[in-house]
Design an enzyme around this catalytic site. Structure first.
Site, short mmCIF file in Angstrom:
data_model
loop_
_atom_site.label_atom_id
_atom_site.label_comp_id
_atom_site.label_asym_id
_atom_site.label_seq_id
_atom_site.Cartn_x
_atom_site.Cartn_y
_atom_site.Cartn_z
CG HIS A 1 -1.90 -1.12 1.27
ND1 HIS A 1 -2.46 -1.61 2.43
CD2 HIS A 1 -2.43 -1.87 0.28
CE1 HIS A 1 -3.27 -2.61 2.14
NE2 HIS A 1 -3.28 -2.79 0.84
C1 LIG Z 1 -0.15 -7.61 -4.73
C2 LIG Z 1 -1.07 -6.47 -4.31
C3 LIG Z 1 -2.16 -6.74 -3.49
C4 LIG Z 1 -3.01 -5.70 -3.09
N1 LIG Z 1 -4.17 -6.00 -2.44
C5 LIG Z 1 -5.10 -5.03 -2.26
C6 LIG Z 1 -6.40 -5.36 -1.80
O1 LIG Z 1 -6.73 -6.51 -1.55
N2 LIG Z 1 -7.29 -4.34 -1.64
C7 LIG Z 1 -6.96 -3.05 -1.90
O2 LIG Z 1 -7.80 -2.16 -1.69
N3 LIG Z 1 -5.74 -2.72 -2.35
C8 LIG Z 1 -4.82 -3.68 -2.59
N4 LIG Z 1 -3.62 -3.37 -3.13
C9 LIG Z 1 -3.30 -1.95 -3.37
C10 LIG Z 1 -4.04 -1.34 -4.56
O3 LIG Z 1 -4.20 -2.27 -5.60
C11 LIG Z 1 -3.27 -0.11 -5.04
O4 LIG Z 1 -3.18 0.83 -3.98
C12 LIG Z 1 -3.94 0.60 -6.20
O5 LIG Z 1 -4.13 -0.29 -7.26
C13 LIG Z 1 -3.08 1.79 -6.64
O6 LIG Z 1 -3.66 2.38 -7.76
P1 LIG Z 1 -2.86 3.42 -8.65
O7 LIG Z 1 -3.80 3.92 -9.68
O8 LIG Z 1 -2.21 4.40 -7.77
O9 LIG Z 1 -1.67 2.58 -9.32
P2 LIG Z 1 -1.72 1.28 -10.23
O10 LIG Z 1 -3.05 0.61 -10.15
O11 LIG Z 1 -0.53 0.48 -9.90
O12 LIG Z 1 -1.63 1.85 -11.70
C14 LIG Z 1 -0.48 2.43 -12.27
C15 LIG Z 1 -0.49 2.09 -13.75
O13 LIG Z 1 0.41 2.94 -14.44
C16 LIG Z 1 1.18 2.19 -15.34
N5 LIG Z 1 2.43 2.91 -15.55
C17 LIG Z 1 3.33 3.23 -14.61
N6 LIG Z 1 4.35 3.91 -15.17
C18 LIG Z 1 4.05 4.06 -16.47
C19 LIG Z 1 4.73 4.67 -17.57
N7 LIG Z 1 5.90 5.29 -17.41
N8 LIG Z 1 4.15 4.62 -18.80
C20 LIG Z 1 2.95 4.02 -18.96
N9 LIG Z 1 2.28 3.40 -17.96
C21 LIG Z 1 2.83 3.43 -16.73
C22 LIG Z 1 1.36 0.86 -14.62
O14 LIG Z 1 1.76 -0.17 -15.46
C23 LIG Z 1 -0.02 0.66 -14.01
O15 LIG Z 1 -0.89 0.02 -14.90
C24 LIG Z 1 -2.73 -4.37 -3.51
C25 LIG Z 1 -1.64 -4.11 -4.34
C26 LIG Z 1 -0.81 -5.14 -4.74
C27 LIG Z 1 0.36 -4.84 -5.65
#
Ligand SMILES: Cc1cc2nc3c(=O)[nH]c(=O)nc-3n(C[C@H](O)[C@H](O)[C@H](O)COP(=O)(O)OP(=O)(O)OC[C@H]3O[C@@H](n4cnc5c(N)ncnc54)[C@H](O)[C@@H]3O)c2cc1C
Length: 538
Positions: free
Chosen positions: A474
């Site tokens: 997280h």
């Molecule tokens: C293994 C795991 C288990 C988890 N379990 C839970 C759970 O059960 N419940 C819960 O609420 N949360 C959980 N989380 C946390 C939650 O999933 C994350 O906090 C949330 O997905 C974050 O969202 P985000 O949009 O910030 O980033 P992300 O969803 O990670 O999205 C970022 C995106 O940007 C893309 N990206 C990054 N850099 C670039 C670039 N330079 N060019 C193009 N694309 C790029 C990435 O590939 C990715 O697709 C978990 C996370 C993980 C990894």
């Protein structure tokens, strides 16, 4: 080659997919949703029990590692992050938790105007399609399926019933004002399958003429001229391309990649950028700072009797029968998210009103994020600390966009974080001594002890934590939101990057402070709020 769009969203993860869908629904703008990873075609993404294998599938994961952590015996912790449509919502454990509502009042008090608990509750409900129906805390009809598990192991019921043994209540819904206690989690599922943001938000509009989804496209930097974001530079199969934005560039790359992208674009601490010979466009020292994460440790027990989801040949007929149920009806064991049950408790630093420990109960022995198999019967009880005082950072390791940044969570740099986990480990061990678990014939696996009744010293538990603690995935706060005048912030309460126009960061990185729970639902909420603000100004 160049192409032009109204909005460019970098990262098709939790936040990026949410934003793209809301903007497309206006029918007024064109959107490019750019994703470095691939399409979400791997069946293990969609079949919920596949979560146990997802961290081993390298092609859909950024596979990050932290810097060596001095308080954790110099270990470098594995940090999986989704690199695929849906981002981390395609590889996460699907647990649907919003945090303590008062967390959002704290955000507001820290300068994030408009983000109080009362203001964000309707946004949580907006994206939700909860199978339990509507009530003051839940919504229906949104793009994201939220469901009760179709199947959970009997040991998860034993775990919930054990609440009484440790003087905790049983909780039916962890997303109301009261959540101290143990229960079965609601999950991001629709019809027995994972409901990632790619599936829920983007799936239904994939062929919309205003939406262009570009996978396998790595954004290298934001193009900034005269203090204004003009577009992005990307790499596709070794070729460098640019895309321009008429209105805005929005970074939704997540808590590691968004600050990295800002720094690669010249936005960050001037002296740090100079170390990498990057020209500074906006001197914002807070970029990449204030990172917080939930450190987690797993108390594991072995069982004498056959139980749970063990990797054992004698369970093969059971798995085949459940496999058939899944294929034909999307029911049975394969619809489990593994982390079926859990709950909230208070360490010496928490309270009933604001629990600071969270449990995730797994009816099996998961080792090294599922990257190693354990051939035995047993259970795993994760316990994490929700309100760490330690903060870390993301800093560039090089100016190459292909290189991972230095990830330093700086875990346990405040001793209170360590002792909160000590209390958590004691409570977790005590839960396994409940009468509801007696018939399983449990014995300790980790931490090592002669029996579950053996009293462990603080020192023994601390050694165990230092040797075994891991992330519960997280990370947040690396592009902190708040008042523009606050030197600790990167974006304003509208998620606009300070001192640069037409550029926002919208993802988990903007959280002013880590909230008390899993971060996926709050990240969707953040994107819902900013989408509504952008749409109001169209
Ligand atoms: C293994 C795991 C288990 C988890 N379990 C839970 C759970 O059960 N419940 C819960 O609420 N949360 C959980 N989380 C946390 C939650 O999933 C994350 O906090 C949330 O997905 C974050 O969202 P985000 O949009 O910030 O980033 P992300 O969803 O990670 O999205 C970022 C995106 O940007 C893309 N990206 C990054 N850099 C670039 C670039 N330079 N060019 C193009 N694309 C790029 C990435 O590939 C990715 O697709 C978990 C996370 C993980 C990894």
């Amino acid at each position: 080659m160049t192409a032009n769009f109204d909005f460019i969203i970098v990262g098709a993860g939790t936040a990026g997919c949410t934003l793209a869908r809301r903007l497309i629904d206006t029918q007024q703008v064109t959107v490019a949703l750019i994703e470095a990873g691939k399409k979400d075609t791997n069946p293990f993404i969609h079949m919920p029990i596949g979560v146990a294998a997802l961290s081993s599938i390298t092609g859909i994961n950024w596979n990050y590692n932290t810097t060596p952590q001095p308080t954790l015996n110099e270990r470098q912790l594995f940090w999986p992050r989704g690199k695929v449509m849906g981002g981390s919502s395609s590889i996460n454990a699907m647990v649907y938790i919003r945090g303590q509502y008062s967390d959002y009042d704290e955000w507001e008090a820290m300068g994030a105007k408009g983000w109080s608990a009362d203001e964000v509750l309707p946004l949580f409900k907006l994206s939700e399609d909860n199978t339990r129906g509507t009530n003051p805390f839940h919504g229906v009809g949104g793009p994201i399926g939220v469901s009760d598990l179709r199947y959970h192991d009997p040991s998860s019921d034993a775990f919930v019933a054990a609440a009484q043994h440790v003087q905790l209540p049983q909780v039916d819904d962890f997303n109301t004002h009261e959540r101290l206690g143990l229960g079965i989690y609601q999950v991001f599922h629709r019809d027995g399958q994972r409901c990632s943001t790619a599936k829920g938000f983007i799936g239904p509009v994939l062929s919309h003429p205003n939406l262009t989804v570009l996978t396998h496209t790595h954004v290298r930097k934001v193009l900034i001229e005269g203090g204004e974001a003009k577009g992005v530079e990307c790499e596709i199969n070794g070729e460098i391309l640019t895309y321009t934005a008429n209105r805005e560039v929005i970074l939704s790359g997540g808590a590691i990649n968004s600050p990295q992208l800002l720094m690669l674009s010249g936005i960050g601490d001037k002296s740090h950028l100079a170390e990498h010979m990057i020209e500074c466009v906006a001197d914002i020292p807070a970029v990449g700072q204030h990172m917080q994460d939930h450190l987690d440790v797993v108390v594991q027990v072995k069982a004498k009797s056959a139980c749970g989801y063990a990797v054992m040949p004698r369970l093969l007929p059971k798995y085949i029968s459940h496999g058939m149920q899944y294929l034909t009806q999307k029911k049975g064991l394969l619809t489990s998210n593994a982390a079926e049950a859990g709950g909230f408790a208070a360490s010496r630093y928490g309270s009933a009103e604001k629990p600071d420990l969270q449990f995730h109960f797994i009816p099996g022995l998961i080792v090294d994020h599922g990257r190693q198999l354990a051939f035995d019967y047993g259970f795993s009880l994760h316990v994490c600390h929700l309100y760490p005082r330690s903060t870390g950072s993301i800093r560039l390791a090089s100016k190459s966009p292909q290189d991972a940044p230095n990830i330093d969570p700086n875990y346990l740099s405040d001793e209170a974080d360590l002792y909160a986990l000590v209390d958590g480990v004691r409570l977790a061990r005590q839960i396994f001594t409940a009468p509801e678990f007696t018939h399983y014939g449990l014995s300790p696996w980790y931490p090592i002890a002669s029996s579950l009744d053996e009293e462990l010293s603080d020192e023994a538990i601390i050694d165990f934590i230092r040797e075994r603690a891991e992330t519960v995935y997280h990370p947040v706060g690396t592009c902190r939101m708040g008042s523009v005048d606050d030197p600790n912030t990167v974006v304003d309460p509208d998620c606009r990057v300070k001192y640069v126009t037409r550029l926002r960061v919208v993802d988990a990185s903007v959280m002013p402070k880590i909230m008390g729970g899993n971060t996926n639902a709050p990240t969707i909420m953040i994107a819902e709020k900013i989408a509504a603000n952008i749409i109001a100004e169209l």
